[in-house]
Write an enzyme that holds these catalytic residues in place. Structure first.
Site, PDB file in Angstrom:
ATOM      1  N   ARG A 224      27.785  98.340  34.511  1.00  0.00           N
ATOM      2  CA  ARG A 224      27.727  96.915  34.495  1.00  0.00           C
ATOM      3  C   ARG A 224      28.265  96.160  33.606  1.00  0.00           C
ATOM      4  O   ARG A 224      28.247  94.777  33.352  1.00  0.00           O
ATOM      5  CB  ARG A 224      26.056  96.401  34.557  1.00  0.00           C
ATOM      6  CG  ARG A 224      25.553  96.548  35.946  1.00  0.00           C
ATOM      7  CD  ARG A 224      23.735  96.052  35.731  1.00  0.00           C
ATOM      8  NE  ARG A 224      23.561  94.805  34.961  1.00  0.00           N
ATOM      9  CZ  ARG A 224      23.045  94.658  33.724  1.00  0.00           C
ATOM     10  NH1 ARG A 224      22.774  95.991  33.422  1.00  0.00           N
ATOM     11  NH2 ARG A 224      22.817  93.802  33.481  1.00  0.00           N
ATOM     12  N   LYS A 225      29.212  96.805  32.752  1.00  0.00           N
ATOM     13  CA  LYS A 225      29.934  96.138  31.667  1.00  0.00           C
ATOM     14  C   LYS A 225      31.089  95.841  32.238  1.00  0.00           C
ATOM     15  O   LYS A 225      32.092  96.151  32.083  1.00  0.00           O
ATOM     16  CB  LYS A 225      30.059  97.207  30.525  1.00  0.00           C
ATOM     17  CG  LYS A 225      28.939  97.727  29.780  1.00  0.00           C
ATOM     18  CD  LYS A 225      29.453  98.765  28.600  1.00  0.00           C
ATOM     19  CE  LYS A 225      27.985  99.116  28.038  1.00  0.00           C
ATOM     20  NZ  LYS A 225      28.443 100.324  26.983  1.00  0.00           N
ATOM     21  N   THR A 226      31.049  94.485  33.019  1.00  0.00           N
ATOM     22  CA  THR A 226      32.108  93.935  33.628  1.00  0.00           C
ATOM     23  C   THR A 226      32.431  92.478  33.320  1.00  0.00           C
ATOM     24  O   THR A 226      31.810  91.971  32.366  1.00  0.00           O
ATOM     25  CB  THR A 226      31.787  93.791  35.319  1.00  0.00           C
ATOM     26  OG1 THR A 226      30.573  93.138  35.198  1.00  0.00           O
ATOM     27  CG2 THR A 226      31.726  95.343  35.958  1.00  0.00           C
TER      28      THR A 226
END
Length: 330
Positions: free
Chosen positions: A168-170
């Site tokens: 989820r590191k977007t």
């Protein structure tokens, strides 16, 4: 016939595909990969395009006024090597400003510079209105897809048959394109958002009092439809998480020499539990983290630090003829 190499030939040329594969190995890409654009809701695509354009042009478009509404043809050029991705977002941006896109390459193709990727037709002011936003989309998505393809290939070359996944590191506001690009590159998205999978990390455990209590609390509301994953920092935590019914155990920030014995012990006692490894994994070291008891490796760097692929959109001097590289206004 489309310019450039096809899927397999392009990957072979780039060193991302080999005919020497173990039995059952599908390689980085499948020749019959489905049309991934069908995953994207049309309304969501339109809204993203509207929001991006509004951010770029919140008031007057002075440059657009200066060029007017003459019909022009512009050509999308790929100027650095990589996997092409982000076509639906590129197309949505230009559709919003009244331009049409004709693709000369297939999404997922590996290309070398300089490659003509698409032709975009419309009024000059509209082409320039959508240019930067659309280029941002295709450049960023292609960078993520390229990074994903390279890591998938490295894991495959190590003889591993699990899944490479993102996280989820977007980029805020750009999650859908980046998750889509992971798929184009052959990786898994992992969970899209907090509601896609119940992942209990260290802060959840500390706030709940224990792993067991955190899992119980989550199961109470998640029901049968959602899997539960627990982030663990030791074998003891992993065994507790498995014993209380976790579906997936995330072994976080383990050194390879500790990761594999822990995964082996865990799988011996709980063979149906899925094991994910994460933390500090890159293209260069992924081979050290994959193994027979690791089902998934997840890498934040696929979206956090992927190098963009360089594209330009150039208006052709003579739109009546087939554009060639020599005809561009540089």
């Amino acid at each position: 016939m489309r310019e450039g190499s096809n899927w397999m030939a392009g990957l072979k040329q780039a060193g991302l595909w080999s005919n020497q594969r173990s039995q059952g190995d599908a390689g980085v890409f499948m020749a019959s990969q489905p049309y991934l654009a069908h995953l994207l809701p049309a309304a969501h695509l339109r809204q993203l395009a509207v929001d991006w354009l509004k951010e770029d042009v919140p008031s007057f478009d002075y440059g657009g006024y200066s060029v007017g509404d003459r019909q022009e043809c512009a050509v999308l050029l790929c100027k650095s090597p990589g996997v092409l991705a982000g076509f639906p977002f590129f197309e949505a941006v230009f559709a919003e400003v009244g331009c049409s896109v004709g693709w000369l390459q297939s999404e997922g193709t590996w290309v070398e510079p300089i490659t003509r990727v698409a032709e975009v037709r419309g009024q000059a002011k509209s082409l320039l209105l959508g240019e930067r936003v659309a280029l941002n989309c295709v450049g960023r998505c292609s960078g993520v897809a390229t990074a994903a393809a390279k890591v998938c290939r490295a894991a495959q070359e190590a003889g591993w048959h699990g899944e490479v996944a993102g996280t989820r590191k977007t980029t805020p506001g750009f999650r859908l394109p980046e998750k889509y690009a992971l798929l184009v590159g052959g990786a898994a998205c992992h969970r899209y958002d907090l509601g896609s999978l119940i992942m209990l990390k260290d802060n959840h455990v500390w706030a709940s009092g224990s792993i067991t209590q955190a899992v119980r609390n989550a199961r109470r509301v998640g029901g049968f439809a959602l899997k539960v994953e627990v982030e663990c920092r030791s074998l003891e935590e992993a065994l507790e998480a498995a014993e209380c019914g976790s579906d997936i155990i995330l072994l976080d920030n383990f050194a390879p020499e500790d990761l594999h014995p822990t995964a082996t012990t865990l799988k011996t006692s709980f063979p149906h539990v899925m094991v994910e490894a994460s933390g500090g994994i890159t293209q260069d070291n992924v081979a050290q983290f994959v193994g027979p008891n690791i089902d998934v490796v997840s890498l934040g760097c696929l979206t956090q630090s992927a190098k963009v692929v360089d594209f330009s959109l150039k208006i052709c001097r003579d739109p009546a003829s087939k554009p060639s590289v020599r005809n561009f206004v540089f």
